[in-house]
Design an enzyme around this catalytic site. Structure first.
Site, PDB file in Angstrom:
ATOM      1  N   CYS A 250       0.809  -1.233   0.000  1.00 28.59           N
ATOM      2  CA  CYS A 250       0.000   0.000   0.000  1.00 28.59           C
ATOM      3  C   CYS A 250       0.839   1.278   0.000  1.00 28.59           C
ATOM      4  CB  CYS A 250      -0.994  -0.016   1.157  1.00 28.59           C
ATOM      5  SG  CYS A 250      -0.272   0.068   2.819  1.00 28.59           S
ATOM      6  N   HIS A 300      -3.108   1.222   6.785  1.00 32.41           N
ATOM      7  CA  HIS A 300      -3.323   1.175   5.345  1.00 32.41           C
ATOM      8  C   HIS A 300      -3.424   2.592   4.797  1.00 32.41           C
ATOM      9  CE1 HIS A 300      -4.286  -0.866   1.630  1.00 32.41           C
ATOM     10  NE2 HIS A 300      -5.340  -0.076   1.448  1.00 32.41           N
ATOM     11  N   HIS A 312      -5.619   1.733  -4.679  1.00 29.61           N
ATOM     12  CA  HIS A 312      -4.752   1.263  -3.596  1.00 29.61           C
ATOM     13  C   HIS A 312      -4.319  -0.167  -3.859  1.00 29.61           C
ATOM     14  CE1 HIS A 312      -7.938  -1.049  -1.081  1.00 29.61           C
ATOM     15  NE2 HIS A 312      -8.453  -0.812  -2.272  1.00 29.61           N
TER      16      HIS A 312
END
Length: 338
Positions: A250, A300, A312
């Site tokens: 990420c 995240h 993402h």
């Protein structure tokens, strides 16, 4: 007699007036054409200010407004305290005012009775008494009573004057602070209006990429580059610790996207949180970073596309993709890199 050759005749004699006029008109037309072309070259085409330039102007206005806001808040806080003090003094003055008025009336009544209507009945009775010692003692008592009344009045009036002086000074300060508060509020309103004008002038940009939804909104040049770069990676696999160019985790994806725009982010979600400017959800724009957390832990990050969408790298087994930010638990906030 020899005649002059025609070509010598043309060079020695003046041209006809019509020829001169035509030559002059031609020369003027040529000069005008050159002037117009030079003028066109000298005036550059007007360019609309970029998002970055308008943001810089907003930042400058905000830096100018921050001291005004701080001073405004300080004056308002002082006014609140001083108004409470003034109300407290007014409450203390009320009984003192009443007490001094009662004492004044008593002394005034005694003086009026003695100097206008003559001695009181009690004093007359003393004067006709057969006991001189008793008369002296009673007169002394009356004097002491009068002196005590006068002393009490003086003490009350002294305290009342002190409170009145304090309240007068406080009321003058409050009046000055009221004026200052109004001036600061007017200045704040003026700067607020300029910031709003600048925000309203931010250009709307269309960003279209094959892998992501078309974006219509305020998008900076750096954000456009980051969005196009991240969207070009849709479908690439998630690999823990990867930063591209063919696989990502990420924070590796967001780092890779902004590196293309000349902005370096650390390959760590927690660090990226601190490497951007905090933005409220209502002010979030395409290109901002959106973060997610579990209790006590940022875990995240994605690249926001607007309309609650992001690109993402989700997790192992899921490639880089576009999805709603609302499918993730607990949005921690938004940050704007750069």
């Amino acid at each position: 007699m020899a005649t002059t050759p025609p070509h010598c005749q043309d060079s020695a004699w003046p041209r006809r007036p019509g020829g001169l006029r035509r030559a002059a008109h031609g020369l003027l037309a040529a000069v005008a054409a050159v002037a117009v072309s030079l003028g066109a070259l000298a005036v550059p085409a007007y360019a609309e200010p970029s998002v970055e330039e308008i943001e810089a102007a907003i930042d400058e206005q905000w830096r100018e407004m921050e001291p005004t806001i701080a001073q405004y808040n300080k004056v308002r806080a002082q006014l609140k305290v001083n108004r409470e003090k003034s109300e407290d003094l007014a409450k203390k003055l009320a009984p003192l005012q009443e007490k001094s008025e009662i004492a004044m009336r008593r002394i005034g009544s005694m003086a009026s009775q003695y100097y206008i209507t003559g001695p009181s009945r009690e004093l007359g009775a003393l004067l006709v008494s057969d006991d001189p010692n008793g008369i002296s003692e009673d007169l002394a008592l009356l004097n002491r009573v009068a002196a005590m009344e006068h002393k009490q009045l003086e003490e009350v009036l002294k305290v009342r004057r002190e409170y009145e002086d304090q309240k007068k000074a406080l009321d003058e300060l409050i009046a000055a602070q009221d004026t200052q508060e109004s001036e600061l509020a007017a200045r704040k309103k003026q700067i607020d209006a300029e910031i709003k004008r600048l925000k309203d002038s931010l250009p709307v940009t269309t960003v279209s990429t094959p892998q992501c939804p078309t974006i219509n909104g305020v998008v900076s040049e750096a954000a456009r580059t980051a969005i196009r770069t991240a969207c070009a990676q849709v479908g690439d696999p998630y690999v823990w610790g990867a930063t591209g160019p063919n696989s990502f985790d990420c924070s590796g994806l967001t780092q890779y996207a902004y590196k293309a725009a000349g902005i370096y982010l650390t390959h760590y979600t927690g660090a990226q949180w601190n490497e951007g400017r905090a933005i409220s959800r209502s002010d979030a724009r395409p290109g901002d970073l959106v973060f997610f957390s579990s209790p006590g832990n940022l875990h995240h990050v994605g690249l926001y596309l607007g309309n609650s969408q992001m690109v993402h790298a989700p997790r192992t087994g899921k490639p880089v993709m576009v999805s709603s930010i609302n499918t993730m638990p607990s949005i921690a906030g938004f940050r704007r890199p750069g």
